[in-house]
Design an enzyme around this catalytic site. Structure first.
Site, short mmCIF file in Angstrom:
data_model
loop_
_atom_site.label_atom_id
_atom_site.label_comp_id
_atom_site.label_asym_id
_atom_site.label_seq_id
_atom_site.Cartn_x
_atom_site.Cartn_y
_atom_site.Cartn_z
N HIS A 12 81.88 89.33 32.26
CA HIS A 12 82.70 90.56 32.25
C HIS A 12 83.20 90.82 33.67
CE1 HIS A 12 83.55 94.77 30.59
NE2 HIS A 12 84.00 94.76 31.84
N HIS A 14 86.69 92.08 36.26
CA HIS A 14 88.06 92.55 36.53
C HIS A 14 88.58 91.84 37.77
CE1 HIS A 14 87.72 95.86 33.61
NE2 HIS A 14 86.44 95.82 33.94
N LYS A 98 89.46 92.48 23.64
CA LYS A 98 88.73 93.63 24.18
C LYS A 98 89.20 94.94 23.57
CE LYS A 98 86.18 96.04 27.11
NZ LYS A 98 86.02 96.04 28.56
N HIS A 135 84.19 98.27 24.79
CA HIS A 135 83.83 99.34 25.72
C HIS A 135 83.28 100.46 24.85
CE1 HIS A 135 84.21 101.76 29.51
NE2 HIS A 135 83.94 102.68 28.59
N HIS A 173 78.61 96.07 29.19
CA HIS A 173 77.99 96.95 30.20
C HIS A 173 77.17 98.07 29.58
CE1 HIS A 173 81.65 99.17 29.30
NE2 HIS A 173 82.41 98.40 30.05
N ASP A 246 80.94 93.32 35.58
CA ASP A 246 81.92 94.42 35.53
C ASP A 246 82.44 94.74 36.94
OD1 ASP A 246 83.64 96.19 34.35
OD2 ASP A 246 82.16 97.79 34.12
#
Ligand code: DOR
Ligand code: ZN
Length: 344
Positions: A12, A14, A98, A135, A173, A246
């Site tokens: 995970h 970004h 996602k 999420h 997460h 994350d």
């Protein structure tokens, strides 16, 4: 002291785009062999074609020596076509889709307004065996921000897993004991990622001597007993739980603001921070499974065959990194991380 691990992956991550991508990607590529790259760009990565282009930009931003594979994900919207799922699966480079509840977090305004609008897509994902990444927070402003994950399990996630029993789902997460218990109670199709910040900090870290915007992420840090449940899950050897940093870079000025962004940057120490957690729990022996086996097995990708070495040799994290015209404040800025990645 040194430990050797099969090369880990970050399930995970970004990476952003443009100058931000250029500023951060080397940190991940030094440590991890692969990463699931989040699609919450502006505009979001909603199609296989957009993912192909984003993947090419990531590959172009890598240092020449890097051997790193970005694993792409698509951003689910109310308008995602079920036919996109087969295209994504056939591409070979899209590994998941996602789900962001609309408005839940950074760049989530294009997210799903009501999950039932996407049931045809979820059915296609179940059919094509393409994992759904979740999420898991409700966005209902009536629900306390610390309860949004637990309420999401009751209102949304348990229904999805019942309706689509063969759909593989990663509850991303996770931050609560409720989430750990839910994942454990489900079949092997339901897994979860755990971040370094939720394993290392509880919500007191948000207010240590003043408000700490660099500890603000979503889902927000929780009470100490939730952190203990997350650590127990991570060190348990249960293959449902695996590494997902994350790591979420934001410019300094957008974190240190009257309405600061959510996200903690941890890629500079993305495996080292987990080594601290496992060492403190006396279970360094379980780190390799969590970091290098479980995620690959869940995503049905081969485990790596090369290894990395970490040494117990504390180092001081820089106060900031360059980030385009701005700065990026990393996790533990100006203080120490106990483990160091040895060069190959
Ligand atoms: O803290 C977070 N930051 N949580 C998210 O879900 C998104 C992420 C980001 O993109 O900055
Ligand atoms: Zn994220």
């Amino acid at each position: 002291m040194k430990i050797s691990l099969l090369r880990p992956d970050d399930w995970h991550l970004h990476l952003r785009d443009g100058v931000s991508l250029n500023a951060v990607v080397a940190h991940t590529a030094e440590r991890f062999g692969r990463a699931i790259v989040m699609p919450n760009l502006k505009p979001p990565v909603t199609t296989t074609e957009l993912a192909r282009e984003y993947r090419a930009r990531i590959l172009a931003a890598l240092p020449a020596s890097a051997r790193f594979e970005p694993l792409m994900s698509l951003y689910l919207t109310d308008h995602t076509a079920p036919t996109e799922v087969a295209r994504a699966k056939q591409s070979g480079f899209v590994h998941a889709i996602k789900y962001y509840p609309a408005g839940a977090t950074t760049h989530a305004d294009a997210g799903v307004s009501a999950l039932d609008k996407t049931f045809a897509v979820l059915a296609a994902m179940e059919e094509q065996d393409l994992p759904l990444l979740v999420h898991g927070e409700v966005t209902d402003s009536q629900v306390d921000v610390f309860d949004r994950e637990a309420v999401f399990i009751d209102r949304v996630l348990s229904d999805v897993t019942r309706r689509f029993p063969a759909l593989r789902v990663v509850f991303e997460h996770i931050t609560t004991k409720e989430a750990v218990d839910f994942v454990k109670s489900q079949p092997a199709t339901i897994a979860a990622t755990l971040t370094p910040q939720h394993l290392l900090l509880d919500r007191n870290a948000l207010f240590e001597g003043g408000i700490r915007p660099h500890h603000y992420c979503l889902p927000i840090l929780k009470r100490a007993h939730h952190r203990e449940a997350l650590i127990d899950a991570a060190i348990s050897g249960n293959p449902k739980f695996f590494l997902g940093t994350d790591s979420a870079p934001h410019a300094k000025h957008s974190k240190e603001a009257a309405c600061g962004c959510a996200g903690i940057y941890s890629a500079h120490a993305g495996i080292e921070l987990y080594a601290e957690v496992f060492e403190q729990a006396g279970r360094l022996d379980q780190l390799e499974g969590f970091a290098s086996h479980h995620g690959a097995d869940f995503y049905r990708l081969p485990r790596h065959t090369d290894r990395i070495t970490l040494s117990k040799d504390p180092w001081t994290v820089p106060t900031h990194y360059a980030f385009g015209d701005d700065r990026l404040i990393p996790f533990r800025a100006g203080s120490t991380v106990a483990w160091r990645l040895c060069s190959p």
